[in-house]
Design a protein around this motif. Structure first.
Motif, PDB file in Angstrom:
ATOM      1  N   GLY A   1       0.859  -1.206   0.020  1.00 51.25           N
ATOM      2  CA  GLY A   1       0.000  -0.063  -0.041  1.00 51.25           C
ATOM      3  C   GLY A   1       0.628   1.368   0.068  1.00 51.25           C
ATOM      4  N   ALA A   2       1.720   1.167  -0.466  1.00 48.19           N
ATOM      5  CA  ALA A   2       3.044   2.381  -0.353  1.00 48.19           C
ATOM      6  C   ALA A   2       2.752   3.289  -1.515  1.00 48.19           C
ATOM      7  CB  ALA A   2       4.430   2.012  -0.331  1.00 48.19           C
ATOM      8  N   GLY A   3       2.055   2.769  -2.580  1.00 52.82           N
ATOM      9  CA  GLY A   3       1.756   3.694  -3.559  1.00 52.82           C
ATOM     10  C   GLY A   3       2.767   3.670  -4.777  1.00 52.82           C
ATOM     11  N   LYS A   4       3.490   2.485  -4.901  1.00 50.67           N
ATOM     12  CA  LYS A   4       4.657   2.567  -5.784  1.00 50.67           C
ATOM     13  C   LYS A   4       4.150   2.534  -7.272  1.00 50.67           C
ATOM     14  CE  LYS A   4       6.268  -1.520  -4.698  1.00 50.67           C
ATOM     15  NZ  LYS A   4       5.300  -2.029  -3.887  1.00 50.67           N
ATOM     16  N   THR A   5       3.080   2.193  -7.695  1.00 55.79           N
ATOM     17  CA  THR A   5       2.685   2.400  -9.100  1.00 55.79           C
ATOM     18  C   THR A   5       2.346   3.681  -9.685  1.00 55.79           C
ATOM     19  OG1 THR A   5       1.517   0.264  -8.832  1.00 55.79           O
ATOM     20  CG2 THR A   5       0.922   1.402 -10.645  1.00 55.79           C
ATOM     21  N   THR A   6       1.758   4.672  -8.529  1.00 53.69           N
ATOM     22  CA  THR A   6       1.257   5.859  -8.779  1.00 53.69           C
ATOM     23  C   THR A   6       2.782   6.866  -9.147  1.00 53.69           C
ATOM     24  OG1 THR A   6      -0.552   5.904  -7.803  1.00 53.69           O
ATOM     25  CG2 THR A   6       0.603   8.075  -7.975  1.00 53.69           C
ATOM     26  N   VAL A   7       3.718   6.385  -8.283  1.00 54.27           N
ATOM     27  CA  VAL A   7       4.975   7.028  -8.348  1.00 54.27           C
ATOM     28  C   VAL A   7       5.724   6.773  -9.548  1.00 54.27           C
ATOM     29  CG1 VAL A   7       7.114   7.346  -7.178  1.00 54.27           C
ATOM     30  CG2 VAL A   7       5.173   7.290  -5.812  1.00 54.27           C
ATOM     31  N   LEU A   8       5.733   5.606  -9.787  1.00 59.16           N
ATOM     32  CA  LEU A   8       6.428   4.883 -11.148  1.00 59.16           C
ATOM     33  C   LEU A   8       5.791   5.691 -12.450  1.00 59.16           C
ATOM     34  CD1 LEU A   8       7.538   1.214 -11.905  1.00 59.16           C
ATOM     35  CD2 LEU A   8       6.105   2.593 -13.582  1.00 59.16           C
ATOM     36  N   ASN A   9       4.471   5.588 -12.328  1.00 58.08           N
ATOM     37  CA  ASN A   9       3.977   6.380 -13.525  1.00 58.08           C
ATOM     38  C   ASN A   9       4.355   7.800 -13.541  1.00 58.08           C
ATOM     39  OD1 ASN A   9       2.367   4.282 -14.119  1.00 58.08           O
ATOM     40  ND2 ASN A   9       0.795   4.688 -13.023  1.00 58.08           N
ATOM     41  N   ALA A  10       4.642   8.764 -12.546  1.00 58.74           N
ATOM     42  CA  ALA A  10       5.046   9.851 -12.405  1.00 58.74           C
ATOM     43  C   ALA A  10       6.320  10.220 -12.853  1.00 58.74           C
ATOM     44  CB  ALA A  10       4.717  10.476 -11.077  1.00 58.74           C
ATOM     45  N   LEU A  11       7.172   9.212 -12.306  1.00 60.42           N
ATOM     46  CA  LEU A  11       8.589   9.153 -13.056  1.00 60.42           C
ATOM     47  C   LEU A  11       8.702   8.857 -14.392  1.00 60.42           C
ATOM     48  CD1 LEU A  11      10.427   7.239 -10.009  1.00 60.42           C
ATOM     49  CD2 LEU A  11      10.169   9.673 -10.138  1.00 60.42           C
ATOM     50  N   ARG A  12       8.046   8.025 -14.751  1.00 62.29           N
ATOM     51  CA  ARG A  12       8.179   7.629 -16.172  1.00 62.29           C
ATOM     52  C   ARG A  12       7.617   9.128 -17.165  1.00 62.29           C
ATOM     53  NH1 ARG A  12       4.995   3.322 -16.362  1.00 62.29           N
ATOM     54  NH2 ARG A  12       3.120   4.686 -16.933  1.00 62.29           N
ATOM     55  N   ALA A  13       6.674   9.724 -16.864  1.00 61.97           N
ATOM     56  CA  ALA A  13       5.855  10.594 -17.303  1.00 61.97           C
ATOM     57  C   ALA A  13       7.366  11.915 -17.368  1.00 61.97           C
ATOM     58  CB  ALA A  13       4.904  11.279 -16.866  1.00 61.97           C
ATOM     59  N   MET A  14       7.963  12.082 -16.315  1.00 64.91           N
ATOM     60  CA  MET A  14       8.926  13.084 -16.267  1.00 64.91           C
ATOM     61  C   MET A  14      10.030  12.817 -17.142  1.00 64.91           C
ATOM     62  SD  MET A  14      11.749  12.909 -13.728  1.00 64.91           S
ATOM     63  CE  MET A  14      13.314  14.056 -14.039  1.00 64.91           C
ATOM     64  N   LEU A  15      10.355  11.596 -17.177  1.00 63.08           N
ATOM     65  CA  LEU A  15      11.657  11.042 -17.758  1.00 63.08           C
ATOM     66  C   LEU A  15      11.246  11.367 -19.550  1.00 63.08           C
ATOM     67  CD1 LEU A  15      13.102   8.166 -15.950  1.00 63.08           C
ATOM     68  CD2 LEU A  15      14.205  10.448 -16.341  1.00 63.08           C
ATOM     69  N   GLN A  16      10.095  10.856 -19.760  1.00 68.47           N
ATOM     70  CA  GLN A  16       9.573  10.667 -21.017  1.00 68.47           C
ATOM     71  C   GLN A  16       9.447  12.383 -21.719  1.00 68.47           C
ATOM     72  OE1 GLN A  16       6.204   8.334 -20.945  1.00 68.47           O
ATOM     73  NE2 GLN A  16       7.436   6.416 -21.488  1.00 68.47           N
ATOM     74  N   ALA A  17       9.052  13.107 -20.764  1.00 68.42           N
ATOM     75  CA  ALA A  17       8.865  14.455 -21.331  1.00 68.42           C
ATOM     76  C   ALA A  17      10.233  15.166 -21.615  1.00 68.42           C
ATOM     77  CB  ALA A  17       8.181  15.355 -20.086  1.00 68.42           C
ATOM     78  N   ASP A  18      11.348  14.508 -21.099  1.00 67.35           N
ATOM     79  CA  ASP A  18      12.569  14.849 -21.304  1.00 67.35           C
ATOM     80  C   ASP A  18      13.220  14.317 -22.424  1.00 67.35           C
ATOM     81  OD1 ASP A  18      12.673  16.461 -19.308  1.00 67.35           O
ATOM     82  OD2 ASP A  18      13.858  15.248 -17.871  1.00 67.35           O
ATOM     83  N   GLY A  19      12.461  13.452 -23.237  1.00 64.03           N
ATOM     84  CA  GLY A  19      12.905  12.815 -24.460  1.00 64.03           C
ATOM     85  C   GLY A  19      13.590  11.286 -24.082  1.00 64.03           C
ATOM     86  N   ALA A  20      13.777  10.990 -22.960  1.00 60.09           N
ATOM     87  CA  ALA A  20      14.359   9.560 -22.434  1.00 60.09           C
ATOM     88  C   ALA A  20      13.411   8.655 -23.030  1.00 60.09           C
ATOM     89  CB  ALA A  20      14.579   9.703 -21.054  1.00 60.09           C
ATOM     90  N   ASP A  21      14.333   7.534 -23.414  1.00 55.85           N
ATOM     91  CA  ASP A  21      13.806   6.072 -23.590  1.00 55.85           C
ATOM     92  C   ASP A  21      13.444   5.423 -22.045  1.00 55.85           C
ATOM     93  OD1 ASP A  21      12.817   3.991 -25.467  1.00 55.85           O
ATOM     94  OD2 ASP A  21      14.248   2.941 -24.398  1.00 55.85           O
ATOM     95  N   VAL A  22      12.471   5.148 -21.627  1.00 54.53           N
ATOM     96  CA  VAL A  22      12.111   4.548 -20.458  1.00 54.53           C
ATOM     97  C   VAL A  22      11.638   3.170 -20.585  1.00 54.53           C
ATOM     98  CG1 VAL A  22      11.033   4.934 -18.348  1.00 54.53           C
ATOM     99  CG2 VAL A  22      11.671   6.807 -19.452  1.00 54.53           C
ATOM    100  N   LEU A  23      12.201   2.073 -19.770  1.00 54.01           N
ATOM    101  CA  LEU A  23      11.286   1.009 -19.495  1.00 54.01           C
ATOM    102  C   LEU A  23      10.964   0.799 -18.090  1.00 54.01           C
ATOM    103  CD1 LEU A  23      10.990  -2.239 -20.215  1.00 54.01           C
ATOM    104  CD2 LEU A  23      13.053  -2.543 -19.227  1.00 54.01           C
ATOM    105  N   SER A  24       9.587   0.666 -18.029  1.00 55.15           N
ATOM    106  CA  SER A  24       8.929   0.331 -16.604  1.00 55.15           C
ATOM    107  C   SER A  24       8.764  -1.219 -16.480  1.00 55.15           C
ATOM    108  CB  SER A  24       7.549   1.054 -16.581  1.00 55.15           C
ATOM    109  OG  SER A  24       7.757   2.441 -16.457  1.00 55.15           O
ATOM    110  N   THR A  25       9.004  -1.760 -15.424  1.00 52.63           N
ATOM    111  CA  THR A  25       8.896  -3.222 -15.312  1.00 52.63           C
ATOM    112  C   THR A  25       8.608  -3.300 -13.585  1.00 52.63           C
ATOM    113  OG1 THR A  25      10.049  -5.206 -15.672  1.00 52.63           O
ATOM    114  CG2 THR A  25      11.474  -3.742 -15.000  1.00 52.63           C
ATOM    115  N   ARG A  26       8.536  -4.695 -13.373  1.00 52.13           N
ATOM    116  CA  ARG A  26       8.172  -4.960 -12.026  1.00 52.13           C
ATOM    117  C   ARG A  26       8.803  -6.318 -11.553  1.00 52.13           C
ATOM    118  NH1 ARG A  26       2.090  -7.206 -11.861  1.00 52.13           N
ATOM    119  NH2 ARG A  26       2.250  -9.174 -13.043  1.00 52.13           N
ATOM    120  N   GLU A  27       9.133  -6.817 -10.250  1.00 51.03           N
ATOM    121  CA  GLU A  27       9.436  -7.877  -9.725  1.00 51.03           C
ATOM    122  C   GLU A  27       8.468  -8.209  -8.645  1.00 51.03           C
ATOM    123  OE1 GLU A  27      13.449  -8.367  -8.625  1.00 51.03           O
ATOM    124  OE2 GLU A  27      13.846  -8.417 -10.623  1.00 51.03           O
TER     125      GLU A  27
END
Length: 218
Positions: free
Chosen positions: A19-45
């Protein structure tokens, strides 16, 4: 045991209890990096490849009648999934210059199978050294109290998996182990208070990643 692990600056892991909210944070981080033009892979374990996702199913589903999953079995299955994930998903992405955002990595094995299950830290460190051999450059630890985190998790999914059904004392040990690891490695970890509203937590995580990104460029 002395370990030598290669740190990859573009490899970012998110850690935390239920319940820490990792998915919400991961989505925000991905959006931030992609806005800078970075190629981003999101994954999980556990997961991240077809075989690793099958192992995830074995790990999280209810035990067959009359047969519990031994702590050692759980640990080895986690590392089996991680080995596949690393070699078929994470390393290829890092080698082509992508950023990798991973929901959980080896720190979760220390917290859940080490702290929670009580398995020897030396055993986990040995597997980390010989099976994994690398670590994230930056780990964001989303920290929230066990009661609050479990209440959130129940609200999200009323059918908890095998690990989510553990007792509070198990999750207290998990949380304490995460915090101990963060205290021992302050250069890699950033602790984020995840008891706050989700948008505030996500903004804090984005700020930490932006600072990390600037530090790598300087």
């Amino acid at each position: 045991m002395t370990t030598t692990l290669t740190a990859y600056p573009r490899f970012i892991s998110l850690e935390g209890g239920e319940g820490a909210g990792k998915t919400t944070v991961l989505n925000a981080l991905r959006a931030m990096l992609q806005a800078d033009g970075a190629d981003v892979l999101s994954t999980r374990e556990p997961g991240g490849t077809p075989l690793a996702e099958q192992i995830r199913g074995l790990l999280l589903r209810n035990e067959p009648a009359g047969e519990d999953v031994a702590p050692e079995t759980e640990l080895l299955l986690m590392f089996a999934a991680r080995a596949q994930h690393l070699r078929h998903t994470i390393l290829p992405a890092l080698q082509r210059g992508s950023w990798v955002l991973c929901d959980r990595f080896t720190d979760s094995s220390y917290a859940y199978q080490g702290g929670g299950r009580g398995l020897p830290i030396a055993l986990i460190a040995g597997l980390e050294q010989h099976v994994v051999g690398l670590q994230p450059g930056l780990t964001l630890l989303l920290d929230v109290g066990v009661d609050e985190g479990r209440a959130r998790a129940r609200g999200r999914d009323p059918s908890p998996d095998r690990i989510e059904r553990e007792q509070d004392d198990f999750f207290e040990r998990v949380r304490n182990t995460f915090l101990q690891r963060a205290a021992a490695e302050p250069d890699r970890f950033r602790i984020i208070d995840a008891s706050r509203p989700a948008d505030v937590v996500a903004a804090d995580a984005v700020r930490h990643l932006a600072q990390w990104q600037r530090a790598q460029q300087s």
